[in-house]
Design an enzyme around this catalytic site. Structure first.
Site, PDB file in Angstrom:
ATOM      1  N   HIS A  68       0.857  -1.187   0.000  1.00  0.00           N
ATOM      2  CA  HIS A  68       0.000   0.000   0.000  1.00  0.00           C
ATOM      3  C   HIS A  68       0.891   1.233   0.000  1.00  0.00           C
ATOM      4  O   HIS A  68       2.114   1.134   0.016  1.00  0.00           O
ATOM      5  CB  HIS A  68      -1.016  -0.023   1.142  1.00  0.00           C
ATOM      6  CG  HIS A  68      -0.435  -0.093   2.528  1.00  0.00           C
ATOM      7  ND1 HIS A  68       0.444   0.849   3.014  1.00  0.00           N
ATOM      8  CD2 HIS A  68      -0.616  -0.985   3.535  1.00  0.00           C
ATOM      9  CE1 HIS A  68       0.770   0.551   4.258  1.00  0.00           C
ATOM     10  NE2 HIS A  68       0.143  -0.584   4.595  1.00  0.00           N
ATOM     11  N   CYS A 107       4.742 -10.093  13.871  1.00  0.00           N
ATOM     12  CA  CYS A 107       5.752  -9.027  13.730  1.00  0.00           C
ATOM     13  C   CYS A 107       7.095  -9.595  13.302  1.00  0.00           C
ATOM     14  O   CYS A 107       7.943  -8.864  12.839  1.00  0.00           O
ATOM     15  CB  CYS A 107       6.003  -8.300  15.051  1.00  0.00           C
ATOM     16  SG  CYS A 107       4.589  -7.481  15.753  1.00  0.00           S
TER      17      CYS A 107
HETATM   18  N1  MSP Z   1      11.482  -6.006   5.207  1.00  0.00           N
HETATM   19  C1  MSP Z   1      11.351  -5.217   6.389  1.00  0.00           C
HETATM   20  C2  MSP Z   1      12.528  -4.293   6.524  1.00  0.00           C
HETATM   21  C3  MSP Z   1      13.831  -5.030   6.675  1.00  0.00           C
HETATM   22  S1  MSP Z   1      15.134  -3.934   7.004  1.00  0.00           S
HETATM   23  C4  MSP Z   1      16.458  -4.904   7.005  1.00  0.00           C
HETATM   24  C5  MSP Z   1      10.049  -4.433   6.346  1.00  0.00           C
HETATM   25  N2  MSP Z   1       9.350  -4.491   5.201  1.00  0.00           N
HETATM   26  S2  MSP Z   1       7.868  -3.951   5.008  1.00  0.00           S
HETATM   27  O1  MSP Z   1       7.470  -4.292   3.673  1.00  0.00           O
HETATM   28  O2  MSP Z   1       7.026  -4.429   6.056  1.00  0.00           O
HETATM   29  O3  MSP Z   1       7.899  -2.417   5.129  1.00  0.00           O
HETATM   30  C6  MSP Z   1       8.557  -1.621   4.167  1.00  0.00           C
HETATM   31  C7  MSP Z   1       8.616  -0.188   4.639  1.00  0.00           C
HETATM   32  O4  MSP Z   1       7.312   0.382   4.679  1.00  0.00           O
HETATM   33  C8  MSP Z   1       9.184  -0.031   6.051  1.00  0.00           C
HETATM   34  O5  MSP Z   1      10.069   1.076   6.071  1.00  0.00           O
HETATM   35  C9  MSP Z   1       7.956   0.254   6.884  1.00  0.00           C
HETATM   36  O6  MSP Z   1       8.270   1.009   8.016  1.00  0.00           O
HETATM   37  C10 MSP Z   1       7.138   1.059   5.900  1.00  0.00           C
HETATM   38  N3  MSP Z   1       5.706   1.169   6.206  1.00  0.00           N
HETATM   39  C11 MSP Z   1       4.786   0.158   6.260  1.00  0.00           C
HETATM   40  N4  MSP Z   1       3.560   0.703   6.499  1.00  0.00           N
HETATM   41  C12 MSP Z   1       3.664   2.057   6.593  1.00  0.00           C
HETATM   42  C13 MSP Z   1       2.746   3.121   6.671  1.00  0.00           C
HETATM   43  N5  MSP Z   1       1.439   2.942   6.808  1.00  0.00           N
HETATM   44  N6  MSP Z   1       3.238   4.381   6.564  1.00  0.00           N
HETATM   45  C14 MSP Z   1       4.568   4.631   6.322  1.00  0.00           C
HETATM   46  N7  MSP Z   1       5.461   3.650   6.226  1.00  0.00           N
HETATM   47  C15 MSP Z   1       5.079   2.360   6.601  1.00  0.00           C
HETATM   48  O7  MSP Z   1       9.697  -3.826   7.320  1.00  0.00           O
END
Ligand code: MSP
Length: 476
Positions: A18, A129
């Site tokens: 998203h 998580c």
């Molecule tokens: N794969 C891990 C990161 C590993 S670092 C070695 C991860 N992936 S994720 O797909 O879950 O998230 C990707 C990015 O999107 C992360 O920086 C996470 O914080 C960010 N976000 C996920 N949902 C979000 C929002 N609603 N708003 C802003 N950023 C958020 O975490």
């Protein structure tokens, strides 16, 4: 000067990312473009995080092997960033052979130096998580995100001696050797570290998680996905095989990530680097969370904003402008399609689009299209200051205040009247406007690269090349 920017790899389980998932990546793209335009040798890296229990479970659900599962989605994610116009230089898949080997090398180094040791670990672990939770993370004994009781278990495990780095981290973060931004987040991380860094378990028995990187010194265990995924930041730029490339770009000038994963970066990732005797990144910036209609985006609430849908309907630049004008960078912010459309009409259609078209048409009609020489008072310095301090929303705000300034200049000088009176000043006024728009466009380019190219087509030569309006008003 070489600049290195990294965004956390996207997690494979988020098969349909998203807008929140794309947010940090778009921000990094803006910052990287700004530095490329300045002439800095810039390298932007992102990637996909492809190991771990969650993927093991997701593949099982689909009835395919983990390898087939991640391969299936590999192209999917690159397509995502390509469609969103992310101009990355490096893309790491954590299942790449090179990454796996380099990660194993890192683990053996840490083991040899005594920073990884065998022990028992009693864990409070949330599968959702994929993180260990401390007592203070729990709400009524449950994971506040997944509303589930975490698993409590004692297991044979390898531990990472993170406690050894507590004082060094406190010092380096306090002194901004590792600068954590926004400042409020720096204090959060510091408070956490000061409350005591514990050694953490970094391995899983193969029986529990086989879809992971094997510990080079004990094949019965795989390494905890977070520890391994962090390593992509350095394996992606050649560590330890291509030290020339590595030294050119490391330490990273900036790592951008969402606030939910800041703490693990400020503690685990930073400690891994210290254990490997490598410098820490210069800056870590934590974005806030994007909410929709005041709530966390979630499929069940039906308030998920799909970035591809938005960019398909309005264009990438509209999405980018919206995100970085609407939300103060680093803070949480609410994003809805209604607000996006309001901003489209006010800032893009009436603001930027109207200015660009209006001046072009006047030059076309009054001067036969020939762009006169002029002078501009548009000043890039405040913009540059905001960009350097990562106050992206202020940079956008500044561009739009300059747009307003130019609109006002037109209202004051009334070129149509000058034309009617055959006043010599007409050429100067239109020349000043044209050169101002060109300068404005340089500031706009990192945020709205496709639009900047169009503006460049209109104003970039000796004669105006009139085109269609950039942002036609949205019909209700
Ligand atoms: N794969 C891990 C990161 C590993 S670092 C070695 C991860 N992936 S994720 O797909 O879950 O998230 C990707 C990015 O999107 C992360 O920086 C996470 O914080 C960010 N976000 C996920 N949902 C979000 C929002 N609603 N708003 C802003 N950023 C958020 O975490």
């Amino acid at each position: 000067m070489s600049k290195f920017y990294e965004v956390t790899p996207i997690y494979y389980v988020n098969a349909k990312p998203h807008i929140g998932h794309a947010y940090a990546t778009i921000a990094a793209d803006i910052i990287a473009r700004y530095h490329r335009d300045k002439g800095d040798d810039t390298y932007l890296q992102t990637g996909t995080d492809e190991h771990g229990e969650k993927i093991q479970e997701a593949a099982k659900k689909e009835g395919i092997s983990e390898k087939d599962f991640v391969d299936k989605y590999a192209k999917h994610f690159r397509d995502y960033w390509d469609k969103l116009g992310i101009d990355y230089d490096g893309f790491v898949r954590t299942t790449d052979k090179g990454h796996i080997e380099a990660a194993q090398y890192a683990l053996s180094q840490m083991h040899e130096k005594g920073f990884i040791y065998k022990g028992k670990y009693k864990s409070t672990y949330c599968v959702g998580c994929e993180q260990y939770l401390t007592k203070s993370d729990l709400e009524k004994g449950m994971c506040p995100v997944h509303q589930k009781e975490p698993r409590i278990k004692e297991e044979d495990a390898y531990l990472f001696k993170m406690s050894a780095f507590q004082e060094t981290l406190i010092q380096k973060i306090t002194d901004d050797e590792l600068e954590i931004l926004p400042k409020s987040r720096k204090n959060e991380v510091l408070t956490f570290i000061k409350s005591g860094l514990e050694d953490i378990s970094i391995s899983r028995p193969q029986s529990q998680c086989s879809w992971g990187v094997e510990l080079p010194f004990d094949k019965d265990h795989t390494v905890y996905v977070w520890v391994e995924a962090f390593l992509n930041y350095i394996t992606g730029i050649g560590w330890p095989n291509n030290m020339k490339k590595f030294r050119k770009y490391w330490p990273a000038d900036l790592q951008i990530l969402g606030k939910d994963i800041l703490r693990v970066h400020g503690t685990i990732w930073a400690s891994i680097l210290l254990a490997l005797d490598l410098p820490l990144p210069k800056r870590i910036f934590s974005t806030g969370f994007l909410l929709s209609g005041g709530r966390k985006m979630s499929k069940s609430l039906g308030n998920v904003i799909d970035p591809l849908e938005v960019s398909g309907k309005y264009g990438n630049d509209v999405l980018r402008h919206f995100l970085f004008s609407e939300v103060a960078f680093g803070q949480d912010g609410d994003v809805t399609i209604e607000r996006l459309e309001e901003r489209y009409n006010s800032d893009l259609s009436n603001g930027l689009g109207n200015l660009v078209q209006r001046v072009a048409v006047m030059i076309d009609i009054y001067l036969g299209g020939k762009i006169p020489k002029g002078k501009t008072e548009v000043d890039k310095k405040p913009y540059e200051r905001h960009m350097e301090s990562l106050e992206l929303h202020k940079a956008v705000e500044y561009i739009w205040s300059e747009i307003q300034g130019l609109d006002q200049y037109i209202e004051e000088e009334k070129p149509w009247q000058l034309a009617k009176e055959k006043d010599k000043r007409l050429k100067d006024v239109l020349g000043n406007l044209a050169i101002s728009i060109i300068k404005l466009n340089e500031m706009l380019a990192p945020f709205m690269p496709e639009t900047a190219e169009k503006i460049d087509k209109i104003y970039g030569g000796s004669k105006i090349k009139l085109g269609k309006p950039l942002f036609p008003r949205l019909e209700k």
